[in-house]
Design an enzyme around this catalytic site. Sequence first.
Site, PDB file in Angstrom:
ATOM      1  N   ARG A 505       0.826  -1.205   0.000  1.00 46.15           N
ATOM      2  CA  ARG A 505       0.000   0.000   0.000  1.00 46.15           C
ATOM      3  C   ARG A 505       0.862   1.257   0.000  1.00 46.15           C
ATOM      4  NH1 ARG A 505      -2.012  -1.481   5.800  1.00 46.15           N
ATOM      5  NH2 ARG A 505      -0.530  -0.368   7.120  1.00 46.15           N
ATOM      6  N   ASP A 506       0.207   2.392   0.032  1.00 47.59           N
ATOM      7  CA  ASP A 506       0.923   3.669  -0.048  1.00 47.59           C
ATOM      8  C   ASP A 506       1.492   4.033   1.322  1.00 47.59           C
ATOM      9  OD1 ASP A 506      -1.461   3.992   1.206  1.00 47.59           O
ATOM     10  OD2 ASP A 506      -2.049   5.823   0.159  1.00 47.59           O
ATOM     11  N   GLU A 507       2.351   3.162   1.851  1.00 46.79           N
ATOM     12  CA  GLU A 507       2.927   3.437   3.169  1.00 46.79           C
ATOM     13  C   GLU A 507       4.419   3.091   3.164  1.00 46.79           C
ATOM     14  OE1 GLU A 507       0.371   2.576   6.344  1.00 46.79           O
ATOM     15  OE2 GLU A 507       1.743   3.365   7.817  1.00 46.79           O
ATOM     16  N   ASP A 514       7.409  -2.099  14.496  1.00 41.25           N
ATOM     17  CA  ASP A 514       7.347  -3.390  13.815  1.00 41.25           C
ATOM     18  C   ASP A 514       8.690  -4.106  13.889  1.00 41.25           C
ATOM     19  OD1 ASP A 514       5.438  -1.415  12.915  1.00 41.25           O
ATOM     20  OD2 ASP A 514       4.781  -2.828  11.389  1.00 41.25           O
ATOM     21  N   GLU A 785      -1.026  -8.421   8.426  1.00 38.17           N
ATOM     22  CA  GLU A 785      -0.957  -7.331   9.389  1.00 38.17           C
ATOM     23  C   GLU A 785      -1.881  -7.596  10.578  1.00 38.17           C
ATOM     24  OE1 GLU A 785      -2.242  -3.660   7.634  1.00 38.17           O
ATOM     25  OE2 GLU A 785      -1.256  -2.469   9.184  1.00 38.17           O
ATOM     26  N   HIS A 806       2.920  -8.149   6.433  1.00 35.17           N
ATOM     27  CA  HIS A 806       3.377  -7.325   7.560  1.00 35.17           C
ATOM     28  C   HIS A 806       4.059  -8.274   8.536  1.00 35.17           C
ATOM     29  CE1 HIS A 806       1.719  -3.235   7.531  1.00 35.17           C
ATOM     30  NE2 HIS A 806       1.940  -3.140   8.831  1.00 35.17           N
TER      31      HIS A 806
END
Length: 937
Positions: A505-507, A514, A785, A806
Amino acid sequence: MPRISLWTASCFLALLPAIVLGDEPGGELAAPSGLRCEYLVDPLGIDEQAPRLSWEPVDPRRGAQQTAYRVIVADDPAALEVDEGNLWDSGIVRSAQTCQVVYAGQPLPSRSCAWWKVRTWDQDDQPSPWSAPARWSMGLLDAADWDAQWIGDASPPPEGMEPLPPPLLRKAFTVADVAGIRRAVVYVTALGLYELRLNGARVGDHQLAPEWTDYRRRVQVQCYDVTAALREGDNALGVQLADGWYAGRIGLSQIVPGGPPRGIYGRRPCLRLALEIERADGRERVVSDGSWRMTAEGPLRVADLLDGEIYDAQRELPGWDSPGFDDASWPRARLVPDAGVQIVAQPNEPIRITRELKPVALTEPRPGTYVFDLGQNFAGWCRLRVSGPRGQTVTLRHAEVLNPDGTLYTANLRSAAATDRYTLSGEGLETYEPRFTYHGFRYVEVTGLSAAPGPEAITGCVVHSAAPEAGTFECSDPLLNRLWQNIQWTQRANMHSTPTDCPQRDERLGWMGDILAFAQTGCYQLDMAAFFTKWIPDVRDAQAEDGRYPDFAPHPFDPDARFSGVPAWGDAGVFVPWCQYLNYADTRVLEQHFESACRWIDWIHDNNPDLLWKNKRHNDYGDWLNADTLKLDGWPTQGAAMPKEVFATAFFARSTQIVAHMAGVLGRAADARRYGDLAEQIRQAFCRAYVEPDGRIAGDTQAGYAIALQFGLLPMEMRQPAARRMVDCFARYNGQISTGFHSTVCLMTQLTAHGYLDEAYRLITNRRMPSWGYAIDQGATTIWERWDGYVAGRGFQDPGMNSLAHYALGSVGEWMMGTIIGIQPELEVPGYQHFVICPRPGGELTWARGAYHSISGLIECAWRIEGQRLKLDVTVPPNTRATAYLPTTDGESARESGRDLDAAPGVKRISCDEDGVRCELAAGRYAFDLDWRPAGD
Ligand code: BGC
């Protein structure tokens, strides 16, 4: 986790019992292998002036020890051949050290080359043969060494924020007397991304170079040896620039008020390059300057990390990167003012294509829409091979999963377009591969073809920081084997010079919380030493003025203003360097980082003088994505989350404790006392404020007990009752797990440590929601995630935050290696010179085997249950020792290679109780045969 004393390794080793070796046959001392410099194999262009060397002794005999070594370093291979260390001859050093051996020879100026080899002496003082030679070279160490300029398009960017076409740069030059060239090296970097070509061929195999740093402060330079690529007479250098992290879109910029959607560091990429041709009598240079030519009219029209590439093959300029091309119509490149950014050598393994994937299925869910399944969720891109009419555009869209109708599910990519467009030149079979973007995907949709494609039209290229694989895991349960693989694939998908949260995604930011949770698992899976050597300075670069660590590093926004100072995110600035030290015996990282870590602790302390972290927790994410966030009928929405203040104070205590240990390692006695006392006071404050006399911890959550136990916050007498309460908490969740990012591996470890091994095995093999097994049964090939990323019958979680790659919940890999296989670092002796073997067979498993390639050598452990016997094979690498806990119900009947333990060479029995035998093992291979009756028999 930590039971750390401040002993030094040598003091610890001296206290270990003597081991009787006897006359064990087999094998002999061979030449050392695995030579590395600054964690890398034969690195070029480093800037560490006292580089650290390592090797692995090769000696299969039991009890093999290195008692001495000799390193010689020469400025040319011929000298090395005749054993002349004209740069450094360490002499015979009486030492068992095999890593972090600091070069202490002649100063190494810019551009110098060093060839080196090593030999070792064994316990009988016999020398090994010399190792094969290895090498490193120095880069350009002073700003003055660079007479190259920053060049690019210096004209003001147009209004608006549309992506700009990435420029091509070119320089023709001539070389006479190629035969007389001693060495030709290119040093190249960019603000943006670059791909370098020389005489029509690509130079090196780096992808997305120079990688991501805070370009306001530092940019990395790469060094390539191009001696063999130069030609007599005409030559040409060609460079394709692209936006990358510098000028393209960066995740989360969309939520920063007033922030630009792209171009956070700058709008136009630029290049700095020096080709140096060395001869016996001097040096010729071709450098980036105003004589280069440049065009924005090449085939690459748009390149963005999040959105993808647009490439028009009709615009290709054949020969642009070769001699003889007519570039007279290209304008001259412009000099770009030097903003003073520091140029540093790249210390980590480059981002590379590490493997290729063939499609496992090809479908056509709608006419003309073809979906290729690459069988594995990963990060990278596709190589497309197709033919068709000139001007036709083929579009590749990427997704992690499919909708029920077989089309792509892209809602969870948020605004990342993740789309590559290729316009055909029409000239036969065409191959296109993007290079300045990457996607997180398993499925690729291809449209715009004139005929149905075959599977050979698409190849998946897996792209990530190419850290070597370190750990393997296999057992009798295929679910756990898949889980280990899923963890590793998720890690690969999130290493693009920074440890990111997700690739799709846009991250895609280097979220600190994490990696705090995942760091030890990450080290078991891949060799993270060089990767962390690069990233830890990124963390320091992003530390706010007041000492707050960022939420992610690099920090492309302003850490003084936002996204910093969060419990368990900022704490990665303490935990990760400590993890680097424990796994790789890296004391230099502690030296460089210590002051910074103190500033973080002092900032928390200054704002929370009563020692409970009540104030200034900023975005205060807490134990992220714990089971309160699950959306399931009948699932409680409260009761899983550890209260945030309790969570924060636990991290304050643990980080302070670690800083005290760091001070101890560094010999800073006053700091060790100061932070040690502070840690103890925080621990006491924690207990006073949040722990009832009967052991109940505020919130009464699985997570709270797990973290308090893991961080050693409870007095001894309360530990077992707290563990009991932790288990009692399962009742509210029907026996299920309810932990989040930070508490999950703590839960598994503390169940195991307090006599609840069966519970831990039950959780890891569970297939009901929430569990790792549930995701695997839904087809997961990476770690999700969220526990409930997808639920059969309900569908996907909130697409606004539902990555399927994730790694944080994959932190259970640490438990798998440490408990099922049983390989653990010894906390008093970093770098596995001494380590722990403690396999804990359980659940329904009948066998497990695994290995970990530590910095001190390859450790192996394998067990299998055969009726009422447990066969356990262990490899302790040469020059290391291990404390082994042999799980058996009858220590007396334990055998090694058919012998009683007391008669087995290399084995020293230390103690024996109902849990098994504790013994000390010298280096060597062992085959134990143990009595085995599982609990309940
Ligand atoms: C990221 C996480 C991160 C978090 C902070 C998310 O958007 O994907 O993994 O740690 O934000 O809470």
